[in-house]
Design a protein around this motif. Structure first.
Motif, short mmCIF file in Angstrom:
data_model
loop_
_atom_site.label_atom_id
_atom_site.label_comp_id
_atom_site.label_asym_id
_atom_site.label_seq_id
_atom_site.Cartn_x
_atom_site.Cartn_y
_atom_site.Cartn_z
N ASP A 191 0.86 -1.18 0.00
CA ASP A 191 0.00 0.00 0.00
C ASP A 191 0.90 1.23 0.00
O ASP A 191 2.13 1.12 -0.01
CB ASP A 191 -0.96 0.00 1.20
CG ASP A 191 -0.25 0.01 2.55
OD1 ASP A 191 0.80 0.67 2.68
OD2 ASP A 191 -0.74 -0.64 3.48
N ILE A 192 0.28 2.40 0.01
CA ILE A 192 1.06 3.64 -0.13
C ILE A 192 2.07 3.82 1.02
O ILE A 192 3.15 4.38 0.81
CB ILE A 192 0.10 4.86 -0.26
CG1 ILE A 192 0.86 6.10 -0.70
CG2 ILE A 192 -0.67 5.10 1.04
CD1 ILE A 192 -0.06 7.28 -1.07
N GLY A 193 1.73 3.31 2.20
CA GLY A 193 2.63 3.47 3.35
C GLY A 193 3.88 2.61 3.22
O GLY A 193 5.01 3.05 3.49
N THR A 209 11.52 10.30 8.32
CA THR A 209 10.42 11.20 8.67
C THR A 209 9.24 10.84 7.77
O THR A 209 9.43 10.34 6.66
CB THR A 209 10.78 12.67 8.43
OG1 THR A 209 10.89 12.91 7.02
CG2 THR A 209 12.10 13.05 9.09
N VAL A 210 8.02 11.10 8.24
CA VAL A 210 6.84 10.81 7.42
C VAL A 210 5.85 11.97 7.51
O VAL A 210 5.58 12.48 8.59
CB VAL A 210 6.16 9.49 7.84
CG1 VAL A 210 5.66 9.52 9.27
CG2 VAL A 210 5.02 9.14 6.90
N ALA A 232 -0.83 4.04 8.42
CA ALA A 232 0.15 4.30 9.48
C ALA A 232 0.73 3.00 10.00
O ALA A 232 1.94 2.90 10.28
CB ALA A 232 -0.50 5.10 10.62
N ALA A 233 -0.12 1.96 10.12
CA ALA A 233 0.37 0.66 10.58
C ALA A 233 1.32 0.05 9.55
O ALA A 233 2.30 -0.61 9.92
CB ALA A 233 -0.80 -0.28 10.86
N SER A 234 1.06 0.27 8.28
CA SER A 234 1.97 -0.23 7.24
C SER A 234 3.31 0.49 7.29
O SER A 234 4.36 -0.13 7.12
CB SER A 234 1.36 0.00 5.85
OG SER A 234 0.27 -0.85 5.65
N VAL A 235 3.25 1.80 7.49
CA VAL A 235 4.49 2.57 7.64
C VAL A 235 5.29 2.00 8.81
O VAL A 235 6.50 1.73 8.71
CB VAL A 235 4.20 4.07 7.86
CG1 VAL A 235 5.44 4.82 8.34
CG2 VAL A 235 3.65 4.69 6.58
N GLY A 236 4.60 1.80 9.93
CA GLY A 236 5.28 1.29 11.13
C GLY A 236 5.87 -0.09 10.90
O GLY A 236 7.04 -0.34 11.21
N LEU A 274 -2.25 7.71 14.45
CA LEU A 274 -0.98 7.66 13.72
C LEU A 274 0.15 7.05 14.54
O LEU A 274 0.90 6.22 14.03
CB LEU A 274 -0.63 9.06 13.21
CG LEU A 274 -1.68 9.61 12.23
CD1 LEU A 274 -1.40 11.06 11.89
CD2 LEU A 274 -1.74 8.76 10.97
N LEU A 275 0.27 7.45 15.79
CA LEU A 275 1.36 6.91 16.62
C LEU A 275 1.15 5.42 16.94
O LEU A 275 2.09 4.64 16.80
CB LEU A 275 1.48 7.70 17.91
CG LEU A 275 2.54 8.78 17.93
CD1 LEU A 275 2.60 9.40 19.32
CD2 LEU A 275 3.91 8.23 17.55
#
Ligand SMILES: Nc1ncnc2c1ncn2[C@@H]1O[C@H](COP(=O)(O)OP(=O)(O)OP(=O)(O)O)[C@@H](O)[C@H]1O
Ligand SMILES: Nc1ncnc2c1ncn2[C@@H]1O[C@H](COP(=O)(O)OP(=O)(O)OP(=O)(O)O)[C@@H](O)[C@H]1O
Ligand SMILES: [Mg+2]
Ligand SMILES: [Mg+2]
Ligand SMILES: [Mg+2]
Ligand SMILES: [Mg+2]
Ligand SMILES: [Mg+2]
Ligand SMILES: [Mg+2]
Lengths: 335, 335
Positions: free
Chosen positions: A68-70, A92-93, A110-114, B24-25
């Motif tokens: 996905d995008i994250g 940074t995001v 956000a979970a995918s980014v994490g 987000l966090l």
């Protein structure tokens, strides 16, 4: 008539390069003293080579098979750092959110980014979140920047390719572009293919161990696909490149989709694939190192560098054709 | 019913904080091991304290008296670095462009980015440019990230304010928000007022010279204005704050505009103004240092820190009112 930005200015092709070279870089002027910028920049500080990179992600749809995008936003920035032989230290995001986006979508991204950051072993250290009114953005854009530190004993750069270098590729091409296009348009190919998005820094670390300064150039194949990357490297290094068409790893579903859609896989986007230009004496060792990693298990040698000329493809029947840079957009909003 | 992102989630007020803390966090999870992030993050590497920051800019209109989206994007990131006592080393810049934007507008913004970066003494080292179709973004978004290095002998943080600290402000408030709002809506106030956008790192360097570790907290007053900054600091430092209304520097045109529009200047955005929380013994020296710089020429002391309680304003007649955090948006797309 007012000159206007076209979709093709965002393609990663010739129009993109023109916009950057004729509008954006001259604008920066003395703020960019070294001339054209690289995808990731080396900043020397107190003896350690730091590397900075940024990318904005506008992919449509936000979610697709394989990612996905994250996930893209994390991998893309990790990979641009890796192309300078840098391991990521911090990300940074920033999010630009359209009013009305389901909170659940933002939570998933956000979970995918994490998860992608944890898997790549890099913390997200600061962020930003802006919201714009309905119709002022398309759902969600994600922008990452990354700080990395260059591994000692390696200094790959787009301008580093030399005549005689072997051209290696880390894996199959075309999966990401076909997946996103097919999901967006409901073409059904996405049942058989998924995005190749993945972090490439561990693969690069192994390549550096095996090749050191013989690794002349590394480049991840994103928006403009293999063809654009090769043309950018040929231009930056002032060399010619010759590729064997039969050596190009094109998965069967990608080949089938490209045939039906009239696309050339060499121009289709990837998010987990790199090319390496390696001094001939080190090529076998680097290729072996690549093949011993999961990301590079299907790595192959695809061509060689000449001292001048265009980017050429030698076909199975022995004829040669020029693999030019596209003018504009093949597939918009693919990353 | 699907929970959706509201404009107020981008206000820098309570809704923003909720979105970050609850969506987000938690999404970032183990990728943000230290819990809530600061506007700029310290990354320790080989003995030198590096600082990273990012912000996305979505201001409407793109150009306004005193600046434009490009200038803001440079100053905003330089300033978030400065709030951690860091001097900028390098910036990255990303553009998300709507198809159809006049190339001339992009040229002007790129030139503003370049000029602002040169004036701040920091190079732009790498960039990215994406184009989306008509209607998928509103003209142009600019996203910067910055790398800085912390000055030795200073460690300001949002959690650092202590009871007894003096609260100093570097200059007049409200100019940026009123200018952007008035330009966007054609209200005419922009004839008498211009954005205060400016880099604050040189001011901070002088403050560090004068105050060192007695500089407990620095914060630039952006989206949510003075009120949001004070509330965020009070929450992070677990203290109360009391401000003298009569000491607040509100320029006459801002006061007039706020009265007509029913706005409180304490909630109006700024782009070149900071608050400092300083140990009482060092406050006079820091204030004198601020006043001897162009950016801080109008600096004043506006209040004091208590060991608990809300953020209070003491009015001219001696009564006290709570200066709460706004729930949502006062003025959308102000930066
Ligand atoms: N706005 C800009 N100003 C200055 N240089 C830019 C700008 N946008 C891109 N560049 C430079 O142009 C080059 C090409 O950028 P591009 O984004 O195509 O590379 P990439 O990040 O590897 O690809 P992708 O974005 O598809 O992942 C990079 O070296 C980049 O630093
Ligand atoms: N998407 C996000 N994920 C994690 N943390 C975030 C995110 N967005 C913002 N934050 C954090 O929330 C805090 C507040 O961010 P905010 O953007 O309001 O601060 P700022 O940059 O000083 O203000 P402005 O953006 O108005 O200039 C910061 O510490 C930031 O790191
Ligand atoms: Mg990239
Ligand atoms: Mg790249
Ligand atoms: Mg911010
Ligand atoms: Mg900021
Ligand atoms: Mg700030
Ligand atoms: Mg890019």
């Amino acid at each position: 008539e007012t000159e206007r930005v076209l979709l093709g200015h965002g393609s990663g092709g010739r129009l993109s390069a023109e916009l950057i070279d004729e509008v954006l870089l001259p604008g920066l002027g003395a703020a960019a003293p070294g001339g054209p910028l690289e995808d990731a920049a080396v900043v020397t500080l107190a003896g350690s080579d730091l590397v900075l990179s940024t990318d904005a992600y506008v992919v449509d749809p936000l979610f697709f098979p394989g990612g996905d995008i994250g996930v893209l936003a994390v991998h893309g920035t990790v990979n641009d750092l890796a192309m300078r032989a840098a391991m990521p230290i911090a990300l940074t995001v920033a999010y630009i959110v359209e009013e009305g986006l389901p909170i659940e979508d933002l939570r998933r991204v956000a979970a995918s980014v994490g998860a992608a950051a944890v898997a790549a072993g890099v913390p997200v250290v600061t962020g930003d979140t802006k919201v714009v009114g309905k119709g002022a953005a398309d759902r969600l854009f994600v922008i990452t920047a990354g700080l990395g530190r260059r591994l000692p004993g390696a200094a790959p750069t787009a301008a580093g390719a030399r005549p005689g270098d072997a051209v290696l590729i880390s894996g199959p091409i075309g999966c990401h572009g076909i997946t996103v296009l097919s999901t967006r348009e409901g073409l059904g190919f996405e049942a058989d293919v998924a995005s190749d998005t993945r972090p490439l820094h561990r693969l690069v670390a192994d390549m550096v161990d095996a090749g050191g300064l013989n690794l002349h150039t590394l480049r991840d194949l994103t928006r403009g696909g293999l063809a654009s990357a090769l043309n950018e490297i040929a231009a930056a290094s002032k060399v010619g490149i010759e590729i064997e068409e039969s050596a190009l790893p094109v998965p069967e579903p990608v080949r089938a989709a490209c045939e039906m859609l009239g696309l050339d896989p060499a121009y289709v986007a990837n998010e987990g694939c790199l090319v390496a230009f390696v001094a001939p004496g080190a090529a076998e060792a680097v290729l072996a190192a690549m093949r011993s990693t999961p990301e590079g298990a299907e790595a192959v040698r695809i061509g060689v560098v000449h001292d001048h000329g265009p980017v050429l493809v030698r076909t199975a029947v022995g004829s040669r054709r020029v693999l030019d840079m596209l003018l504009g957009e093949q597939l918009p909003r693919i990353c």
